[in-house]
Each structure stands twice: as structure tokens, then as C-alpha cells.
Design an enzyme around this catalytic site. Structure first.
Site, PDB file in Angstrom:
ATOM      1  N   TYR A 105       0.850  -1.191   0.000  1.00  0.00           N
ATOM      2  CA  TYR A 105       0.000   0.000   0.000  1.00  0.00           C
ATOM      3  C   TYR A 105       0.888   1.244   0.000  1.00  0.00           C
ATOM      4  CZ  TYR A 105      -3.043   3.692   1.771  1.00  0.00           C
ATOM      5  OH  TYR A 105      -3.721   4.879   1.931  1.00  0.00           O
ATOM      6  N   GLU A 193      -3.042   7.514  -4.372  1.00  0.00           N
ATOM      7  CA  GLU A 193      -3.011   6.260  -3.604  1.00  0.00           C
ATOM      8  C   GLU A 193      -2.897   5.055  -4.527  1.00  0.00           C
ATOM      9  OE1 GLU A 193      -5.838   5.107  -0.038  1.00  0.00           O
ATOM     10  OE2 GLU A 193      -6.588   4.164  -1.866  1.00  0.00           O
TER      11      GLU A 193
END
Ligand code: GDP
Ligand code: MN
Length: 386
Positions: A105, A193
Site C-alpha cells: 500500500y 493512492e
């Protein structure tokens, strides 16, 4: 007030690719036939991905692997039109499938209190990151970036190391973190992101998903990004409403509301709420209220299937109520609906306006003289239909 513009996954990936951040090859399509053609062209296996402005598409059945043309067709058919928590899928991204060894992530968001960009990284990717932050906060590395200095390759490498990235892909991950910050600054993003950021079995690192929010106050600086505003998930009815100068905001209830003037539209929300109703939207028809404006406003409101009754609340000032009444008649001549409409006309030429409406005698149009009367009527009509 900073207006934000969320990008679809594939638009975010286009921005990523422009900055040299590795993504998979793919095609954006809107029909099953185009989806199948794209899959055939890319070669199997492919991933069929719903393009909507909401996360958790995988869990909702909006991301499917297809190994054959038949599967590509089946998934495209099922995903187009799918409702993912209120977001209907109108567009698909067909992407060459990747093999996954690890899911990480990475994100950069604006930390307003620190007045700095906050880089977050974790080797626990592909899952809900809030959960990682809550249950295993030690697995989420947080690193503020000084806006004057930016982030160096060394700093990015430290973040990757601290996060526990395998040594052989640390450089690759660090390179992506640097590029993610480049996208963030150069594209005036408030969020970039990647979840998951994957490591492939042959130890390549790339972005499998993309979530980008742009600051649309800075859009004038980005000629190429303007294209994102017209494409994507914007409803065509809402778009036309916007083009005609109608301010439309969708809400959760079942009573459609239209007023001329923001103040009136807002107080209409209050009066309807006080009468025990729940507004489905806010729509400001601005000054004008001719047939075209009313028709578009009514169409915009009715495009929301939750709407059970509508309140048109018009105060005639410069716009005269008789004009508005004719506008309503013009709109109803073209729109077919059995949804009840309460029309409150007050102000300049209101008596004449109400007379025109009464004379036309449209079965589902109910004139009202005061705001309270109109609110009570529309709430009762909505209840009757629920
Ligand atoms: P989200 O659910 O909206 O976040 O959509 P993602 O783009 O993140 O996809 C969800 C999940 O589908 C990912 O976490 C992966 O596990 C899986 N996925 C997506 N693309 C691929 C792919 O190319 N290959 C494989 N094996 N899995 C994929
Ligand atoms: Mn994701």
C-alpha cells in the site's frame, strides 16, 4: 473551500503513466462488445474492472479475472450496470492481468494540520488500510514530506526499508514512492493512492490500482486533466443541468426539491424537513425559470429513482409567476411522469400563475400558495407512495 475532483482508476493510471510510474496496459470501454474486443487485443488473461468513484470494487464483484473471450463477455455483461453502493457502472477498464507475489500500500495525502504531504506505506496492501492503521499501526509507515525539499531517493528507500520491503525490490518501491510524490506535486493532487502496489513473481513493482484526487482550483494549470471532468462517471442529466446553470446536489431522501435562488432552495429543505419529510436533493434553478430550465430541473430530479414526490418552490421576483406556470406546463407537455408535483408560486403575478396551473388541470400537479402548505402537501404525497 477547495473543490476536489476524483479520478476514475484508469484516469489516475494515465497520470501515473505520464510520470513514468509503471501500470498495466489496458483499454477504457463502455459496451460489452468493446470490452471483448479490448480483451482480445490485449490477450488473455485480462482483468475486467468497474470504473466508479468508490473503493472496494473487488469485494462488490466489480473486479473479475477473465481467461477466455467467453469469460470476458460474461464479466463485462455482469459488471456494466452493476450498482456498487449507489454508484452505477457505466464504464469498464480492461487490463492485462498481472501475477501477484505481494500486495503493498502507498499513498500521499495532504496533512492539513502539518501543512505537509503525508506519505504512508505498508507491506499490508490490497486490504482496507484503515484496518491496518487500527489493528497493526506498526505496519503502517508514516513520513511527512517537506514541501521545499521534496523526497529524495534515499529517504524513499528508508521508508521502504522501515516498512519491511524485501531487499531485492526496495529500490523499485522507493522509485515508485518518488514518482508518486512527483504526480502529487506536479498534477496538484490532494491524494495519490496505490492499493495494491504489487510485486510480481519476477520481482517487478507496479501500480495495480490508482486513486487520485485533484485540486480543481488548480485545474487551469493542467490542460490535459480538464478532459477528466467531462468524461467519467458524471451523469449526463446532471451535466446538462450544470450547463444550464442549475446547481444540483443529490441527497438521501425521497422528496425532490427545486427552488429559484439558493436561499429559497435551502429554506425549502428546512421546511420540508420540519414537515417530517426527507429531501432527495437540492436544486437551485437560479434566477430564470423558463420551460427549458424547469424541464431540465424536473428531469434531473426525476433521474433519481428514490424520488416519490417533488416540490417546486418558486418566488416570483424578476421571474414572474405566470411565466413559471407556463414553464411548468411546457415541461409537463414533454415529460411523462405520474410522480406528484406540488408547485408553490408566490410573488409577482402569483394569482395569475396559480390560475394558469389550475386551468391546465394536470392530474399530478398540485398548486399551493404558501411554503408550509406546500411542504405538508408534498410530505403527505410522498408518504402515500411509499
Ligand atoms: P478495489 O477493490 O476497488 O480496491 O479494486 P482493485 O483494483 O484494488 O482490485 C481489487 C483486487 O483485485 C486487488 O487487490 C487484487 O487482489 C485483485 N486484482 C486486481 N487486478 C488483478 C490482476 O491483474 N491480477 C490478479 N491476480 N489480481 C488482481
Ligand atoms: Mn484497490
Amino acid at each position: 473551500f477547495a473543490a476536489a475532483m476524483d479520478l476514475l482508476e484508469y484516469q489516475g493510471k494515465q497520470l501515473f503513466a505520464r510520470h513514468g510510474l509503471e501500470v498495466s496496459d489496458g483499454r477504457a470501454v463502455t459496451t460489452v462488445e468493446d470490452a471483448v474486443a479490448a480483451a482480445n487485443e490485449l490477450g488473455y488473461p485480462v482483468v475486467v474492472k468497474a470504473q466508479v468513484l468508490i473503493g472496494g470494487r473487488g469485494k462488490a464483484g466489480g473486479v473479475k479475472l477473465a481467461s477466455t473471450e467467453e469469460e470476458a463477455r460474461e464479466h463485462a455483461t455482469n459488471i456494466l450496470g452493476l450498482d456498487i453502493r449507489g454508484h452505477v457502472v457505466h464504464e469498464l477498464w480492461i487490463e492485462k492481468a498481472s501475477d501477484i507475489a505481494d500486495e503493498y500500500y502507498a499513498s500521499i495525502l495532504l496533512d492539513r494540520s502539518a501543512k505537509k504531504a503525508l506519505l504512508m506505506f505498508s507491506t499490508e496492501g490490497g486490504v482496507d488500510i484503515e484496518e491496518v492503521a487500527e489493528k497493526t499501526p506498526e505496519k503502517l509507515v508514516r513520513h511527512h514530506i517537506d514541501p521545499l525539499v521534496g523526497i529524495s531517493a534515499d529517504e524513499a528507500l528508508q521508508v521502504a526499508t522501515q516498512g519491511g520491503v524485501d531487499e531485492d525490490v526496495r529500490e523499485g518501491v522507493a522509485g515508485i514512492l518518488v514518482k508518486l510524490y512527483e504526480v502529487w506535486t506536479e498534477e496538484d493532487a490532494t491524494l495519490t493512492e496505490i492499493n495494491p502496489l504489487i510485486v510480481t513473481p519476477d520481482r517487478n513493482v507496479k501500480a495495480l490500482d490508482a486513486k487520485v484526487t485533484l485540486d480543481d482550483n488548480a485545474l487551469f494549470r493542467h490542460e490535459e486533466s480538464k478532459a477528466f471532468t467531462v468524461k467519467g462517471a458524471v451523469d449526463p442529466v446532471e451535466e446538462r443541468a450544470k450547463a444550464l446553470g442549475l446547481q444540483y446536489v443529490a441527497l438521501d431522501g425521497d422528496i425532490g426539491i427545486m427552488g429559484n435562488g439558493a436561499g429559497l432552495a435551502m429554506s425549502t429543505l428546512d421546511v420540508v424537513a420540519q414537515a417530517g419529510g426527507s429531501p432527495a436533493n437540492f436544486l437551485d434553478a437560479a434566477g430564470g425559470a423558463n420551460a427549458e430550465v424547469i424541464k431540465t430541473g424536473v428531469e434531473t430530479i426525476l433521474s433519481n429513482p428514490k424520488v416519490k414526490a417533488v416540490l417546486l418552490n418558486i418566488f416570483g421576483g424578476i421571474t414572474r409567476c405566470d411565466e413559471v406556470a407556463r414553464g411548468v406546463l411546457g415541461a409537463f407537455a414533454e415529460i411523462e411522469t405520474d410522480i406528484p408535483f406540488v408547485v408553490r408560486l408566490d410573488g409577482t403575478n402569483d394569482v395569475e400563475g396559480r390560475r394558469i396551473l389550475a386551468e391546465a388541470n394536470i392530474p399530478n400537479v398540485h398548486p399551493a400558495a404558501t411554503m408550509n402548505e406546500a411542504a405538508e402537501k408534498v410530505v403527505a404525497l410522498a408518504k402515500e407512495r411509499s
